[in-house]
Design a protein around this motif. Structure first.
Motif, PDB file in Angstrom:
ATOM      1  N   GLU A  60      56.247  16.990  76.238  1.00  0.00           N
ATOM      2  CA  GLU A  60      56.724  15.913  75.377  1.00  0.00           C
ATOM      3  C   GLU A  60      56.227  14.553  75.852  1.00  0.00           C
ATOM      4  O   GLU A  60      55.594  14.420  76.905  1.00  0.00           O
ATOM      5  N   PHE A  74      60.428  10.556  75.310  1.00  0.00           N
ATOM      6  CA  PHE A  74      61.353  11.690  75.160  1.00  0.00           C
ATOM      7  C   PHE A  74      62.090  11.965  76.469  1.00  0.00           C
ATOM      8  O   PHE A  74      63.314  12.112  76.496  1.00  0.00           O
ATOM      9  N   TYR A  75      61.333  11.996  77.566  1.00  0.00           N
ATOM     10  CA  TYR A  75      61.952  12.306  78.864  1.00  0.00           C
ATOM     11  C   TYR A  75      62.770  11.128  79.398  1.00  0.00           C
ATOM     12  O   TYR A  75      63.788  11.319  80.071  1.00  0.00           O
ATOM     13  N   ASP A 115      64.438   8.993  77.453  1.00  0.00           N
ATOM     14  CA  ASP A 115      65.697   9.041  76.686  1.00  0.00           C
ATOM     15  C   ASP A 115      66.603  10.157  77.191  1.00  0.00           C
ATOM     16  O   ASP A 115      67.830  10.006  77.243  1.00  0.00           O
ATOM     17  N   LYS A 116      65.989  11.267  77.572  1.00  0.00           N
ATOM     18  CA  LYS A 116      66.752  12.402  78.086  1.00  0.00           C
ATOM     19  C   LYS A 116      67.495  12.024  79.371  1.00  0.00           C
ATOM     20  O   LYS A 116      68.675  12.374  79.557  1.00  0.00           O
ATOM     21  N   GLU A 125      70.438   9.669  78.532  1.00  0.00           N
ATOM     22  CA  GLU A 125      71.589  10.409  77.996  1.00  0.00           C
ATOM     23  C   GLU A 125      72.345  11.109  79.121  1.00  0.00           C
ATOM     24  O   GLU A 125      73.582  11.095  79.162  1.00  0.00           O
ATOM     25  N   ARG A 126      71.602  11.696  80.056  1.00  0.00           N
ATOM     26  CA  ARG A 126      72.231  12.394  81.173  1.00  0.00           C
ATOM     27  C   ARG A 126      73.027  11.413  82.043  1.00  0.00           C
ATOM     28  O   ARG A 126      74.143  11.704  82.462  1.00  0.00           O
TER      29      ARG A 126
END
Length: 631
Positions: free
Chosen positions: A609, A613-614, A616-617, A620-621
């Protein structure tokens, strides 16, 4: 004083220093020692290198180097201070007393480390013009650059106008590991600027090219100023100035209305196209010459084109030429006025040139015309007023902004910080401290940052202000549990490579190590700028456990990637694997790209990705972890 509980402040401490110093001329080392010991034992003042120095001075004045060394060693053992050690070592080198010199070096090595000892010896040999011995020391295998120490000696040379010693140091450190060569040559250029020696500056530029050094913008600008001031040609392009950055920023926030002027001729249209093209290319002087030619021919342009040229000239800092264009425009276009962008640029230009009264008057006229100034224009004007010590001017701008009724999203500290700096500029340190303490001891204080003030006084080498505000920061930390000022000072010291000073501050205010949010913010900022790995590692060395390795290592990886340093990134990746630290997908993605850019095979499956993407990931975490912690 002790019996009457006299409150100790910086003024009293300064008085102690002068009292001890007056005894030096009388050769009263024993008297100074007794008085010094009494001051410290009664707790009237904390031991500092400054307060310990008169005792050493007394021995040096009487040429008793043995006594000076013994006294300095005693101060180190009793108070952890090593006053005037440089002067002692220089004296021993010049006298040729190898036995005492060896004793001094062994002691420094034992107390402060071998590297500190080597630097002390290196500087002593340089000071004594023993250049061959100095070179042997600095070429010791395994010796690394210590920017803070190198800067200290360079500043010493600059203040004493010792060009030969400074040049020798710069030349000898060419192969020193992790030595910032641009920084080293910038010290010579600073002295060249002070002495107006353009030939030396030109020779420095040649040496920099021979070493294949990529100069920073400020170095190029300094060299350019020296050459221009002496009527010499500048052999390189000078990077964009702050004016151009401000102009670009403001121009992106506005659109230009098409001009419609019935007096514009076909020839005028051609001029307009050429003028706009020159302005966009940053060739304001050529555009200005073309406009004057057009005006002589009686050609009128549209108001928007005059405004574009005015902005381009202000972006170059050319106020006088911009005013000429304004007058031409007013004679050709009835009712012509500056646009908001041009007016803001004019305020910024006045501020940067130190013309604070003109800038303030321009702001007032702008407000009277019901126009809204930009955040950048207000900030630059307030900063200029602060640097000129104009407290009343800052208060006037603050009053005008309160009456504006429109929020400009100005920093909450822009007026307070610059008012404090104005007091410092005027030598009124007590008022500065009083103002800042009121902010931090207020019940509803949000503990805002005062990094700006610390950076300014450190850049100005204002030791008196640094000492005063350092004492305030320590007082707020130790008595009011307010750690933001001490944290700001600690990070500014790190940022200026004053690692030893930062270390001493940390020892006095241990709680700085627990200010995770401030430290993480610093770490995050540094990881986004190339060439900052050293500062991150310095922070890690001083506070090893301030954050978990799972959080720290990704920032360090990002920093290596910013530097395009594949070797260091590989080493970090291997270290993370050995220590069992999970390498997140974003770090793997960054490392994979670095491998590819270097033309090497990626030795692991690359995350498929995008970076976003990473990223944002991970956000979120982190948000989920925070919510869980709060529950």
């Amino acid at each position: 004083m002790k019996e009457k509980d006299v409150l100790m402040n910086d003024t009293n401490v300064t008085t102690f220093f002068h009292t001890l110093n007056t005894l030096v001329a009388k050769g009263g080392a024993p008297t100074i020692r007794r008085l010094q010991d009494t001051i410290f034992s009664l707790g009237l003042a904390k031991p500092t290198a400054n307060l310990c120095s008169p005792l050493i001075t007394a021995y040096l004045e009487s040429e008793d180097l043995s006594g000076a060394l013994e006294a300095a060693m005693d101060c180190q053992k009793r108070y952890n201070q090593l006053p005037r050690i440089h002067d002692i070592i220089v004296g021993l080198v010049e006298k040729g007393d190898t036995e005492l010199l060896q004793k001094a070096m062994d002691f420094v090595s034992q107390e402060r480390g071998e590297m500190t000892m080597l630097y002390d010896l290196f500087f002593a040999f340089l000071q004594s013009s023993r250049y061959r011995e100095a070179r042997k020391i600095i070429e010791t295998p395994g010796l690394r650059a210590r920017p803070g120490r190198l800067q200290w000696y360079a500043e010493k040379c600059i203040s004493a106008n010792q060009m030969e010693s400074l040049e020798q140091m710069v030349d000898m450190t060419s192969k020193l590991f992790e030595c910032d060569r641009d920084e080293m040559y910038s010290y010579i250029l600073r002295l060249c600027k002070e002495t107006n020696d353009w030939q030396k500056a030109d020779a420095v530029w040649t040496k920099m090219q021979e070493e294949n050094i990529i100069p920073r913008e400020r170095t190029l600008r300094m060299l350019s100023d020296i050459l221009k001031n002496n009527g010499q040609e500048v052999p390189f392009e000078v990077p964009e100035t702050w004016y151009e950055e401000a102009a670009t920023k403001d121009q992106t926030q506005a659109t230009t209305k098409p001009a419609s002027n019935p007096t514009i001729t076909e020839s005028g249209t051609e001029y307009q196209v050429r003028l706009l093209a020159l302005c966009k290319k940053g060739k304001a002087n050529e555009a200005y010459g073309m406009l004057k030619e057009a005006d002589k021919r009686g050609v009128a342009l549209g108001p928007a084109h005059y405004d574009h040229l005015i902005r381009a000239l202000l972006a170059k800092g050319s106020i006088e030429d911009a005013m000429v264009v304004r007058d031409i425009a007013a004679s050709r276009v009835p009712g012509f006025q500056f646009s908001d962008i041009a007016t803001n640029l004019l305020i910024i230009t006045h501020s940067k040139k130190g013309q604070v009264k003109d800038g303030l008057e321009r702001l007032k006229s702008m407000l009277q015309a019901n126009h809204v100034p930009s955040q950048l224009a207000i900030t630059r004007l307030v900063q200029a007023l602060g640097s000129h010590g104009d407290v009343a001017g800052i208060q006037e701008v603050e009053s005008l902004m309160k009456g504006l009724g429109i929020p400009l999203n100005l920093s909450s500290m822009v007026f307070i910080n610059n008012t404090a700096l104005a007091h410092i500029k005027n030598g009124d340190l007590d008022s500065a401290v009083e103002l800042l303490e009121a902010v931090y001891t207020s019940p509803d204080s949000t503990s805002p940052s005062m990094s700006f003030i610390f950076r300014k006084i450190l850049e100005d080498d204002n030791d008196k202000a640094v000492d005063k505000l350092s004492a305030m920061a320590e007082r707020l930390a130790n008595h009011f549990a307010c750690y933001r000022p001490a944290s700001d000072l600690f990070l500014q010291l790190l940022d200026m490579d004053k690692v030893e000073d930062a270390k001493f501050l940390l020892a006095r205010c241990n709680a700085v190590a627990e200010q995770k949010d401030v430290l993480m913010s610093y770490l995050s900022r540094k990881a986004q700028i190339p060439g900052q790995v050293g500062k991150i590692k310095a922070l890690m060395s001083l506070i090893p456990e301030f954050v978990e390795k799972e959080v720290l290592y990704p920032y360090l990886m990002k920093s290596h990637v910013m530097d395009k340093d594949l070797a260091s990134a590989k080493a970090l990746y291997e270290q993370m694997q050995k220590e069992g630290v999970t390498v997140n997908e974003l770090s793997l993605k960054r490392l994979a790209v670095l491998y590819r850019e270097a033309g090497e095979m990626v030795p692991f499956p690359e995350p498929p990705e995008s970076f976003k993407f990473y990223a944002d990931k991970l956000k979120e975490r982190a948000a989920k972890t925070q919510m869980t912690a709060e529950e």
